[in-house]
Design an enzyme around this catalytic site. Structure first.
Site, PDB file in Angstrom:
ATOM      1  N   ASP A 124       0.848  -1.192   0.000  1.00 55.88           N
ATOM      2  CA  ASP A 124       0.000   0.000   0.000  1.00 55.88           C
ATOM      3  C   ASP A 124       0.888   1.248   0.000  1.00 55.88           C
ATOM      4  OD1 ASP A 124      -2.335   1.393  -0.031  1.00 55.88           O
ATOM      5  OD2 ASP A 124      -2.794   1.133   2.088  1.00 55.88           O
TER       6      ASP A 124
ATOM      7  N   THR B 187      -2.427   6.420  -3.739  1.00 54.25           N
ATOM      8  CA  THR B 187      -3.403   7.495  -3.920  1.00 54.25           C
ATOM      9  C   THR B 187      -2.801   8.590  -4.801  1.00 54.25           C
ATOM     10  OG1 THR B 187      -2.607   8.435  -1.834  1.00 54.25           O
ATOM     11  CG2 THR B 187      -4.612   7.120  -1.729  1.00 54.25           C
TER      12      THR B 187
END
Length: 318
Positions: A96, A145
């Site tokens: 992540d 992101t």
């Protein structure tokens, strides 16, 4: 544990992201036919919209275990080596916020992605030597992101780059009804619609609201999550009819009243709200921009007529 239970286990259970699901079905089918993964995946998009969930779904579909870590947690080459040597064929390594990998670790990842080898340097100076360690045939899934912060050499080594987008209101209602069934929480369709309006098109936020609704149901002894229960809940959470919280309203009022609808810089806004710039830029502004309540200009942030209308103020902007 409960949050994991709310996650779909298979692609057929997954709601929304239809094109991505089609692509992943094709990818998984190809991997199964070949008997070994040949491509790695990179998911990008806003937080809370299912990147980790999709990685877990891919692991389930490939019948492999998943190891979840983050770019910031892998500080040295030794950390990466420890993770990789504990994996086995068909496993998934999910990284992540992969854009936060330190540069030396990122470079160690290149031969892993391309050839399933990890190059470790042993010793220092003239006596240093490189040892090639074979790595099991794993699939690496990266998530970020901020795709722009993933370096080109790393990005180019992923065979499949998929963008996850926000969910439609009908998809959000479906997700809320599914989560309420898993939580054995009775809910009306109207209540699910009201939650979907405030969930910022994000499943993570919808599930969070649903869990708080369950708290109210249990404590106040309601029989079902309905609009009456939600009215009380949204007052407690200081959340309005489109999901704006107190900080969002303060932000809009600041632009409308204190700055008299003139442009304001990010730093000035952050100081005025006693918040850090990152919170404003990454948590407050994206949803306000989506709703069309503010706009960014070279001179600063401006409130729009829609934003003024939401505050119940006269539209005096040109």
């Amino acid at each position: 544990m409960e949050e994991k239970n709310l996650r779909p286990k298979t692609l057929s259970e997954y709601i929304g992201q239809k094109n991505i699901i089609k692509t992943l079905k094709l990818f998984i089918e190809a991997v199964k036919k070949r008997g070994a993964p040949s491509e790695h995946l990179l998911f990008y998009g806003p937080p809370g919209i299912g990147k980790t969930t999709l990685a877990c779904v891919v692991a389930n579909e490939l019948k492999g275990d998943i190891k979840i870590t983050s770019g910031a947690a892998i500080e040295r080459g030794g950390d990466l080596a420890a993770i990789l040597t504990n994996l086995k064929n068909n496993d998934i390594l999910f990284i992540d916020e992969i854009h936060r990998l330190p540069k030396p670790v990122e470079e160690l990842l290149y031969p892993v992605l391309e050839e399933y080898f990890l190059d470790i340097v042993i010793g220092k100076g003239p006596s240093a030597r490189t040892v090639r360690l074979p790595i099991p045939k794993i699939t690496i899934i990266g998530a970020t992101t901020k795709l722009a912060l993933v370096s080109s050499p790393l990005r180019d080594r992923f065979g499949l780059i998929l963008r996850l987008d926000y969910y439609s209101q009908s998809e959000m209602v479906e997700i809320i009804l599914r989560s309420s069934r898993i939580l054995s929480l009775p809910i009306t369709k109207e209540a699910a619609i009201e939650i979907s309006k405030r969930a910022r098109k994000t499943p993570r936020i919808a599930n969070r609201i649903l869990k708080r609704a369950r708290d109210v149901l249990e404590v106040e002894k309601y029989k079902v999550v309905d609009e009456k229960l939600l009215d009380n809940l949204f007052k407690l959470l200081e959340m309005d009819e489109v999901g704006l919280t107190s900080i969002d309203i303060k932000y809009l009022r600041l632009l409308a009243e204190k700055f008299a609808q003139n442009p304001a810089g990010l730093e000035t806004i952050a100081l005025s709200l006693s918040e850090d710039k990152k919170t404003i830029e990454e948590f407050v502004e994206p949803y306000l921009l989506q709703l069309g309540f503010i706009k960014k200009t070279p001179r600063g942030r401006l409130i729009t007529p829609q934003g003024l209308q939401h505050l119940g103020m006269i539209k005096t902007m040109i």
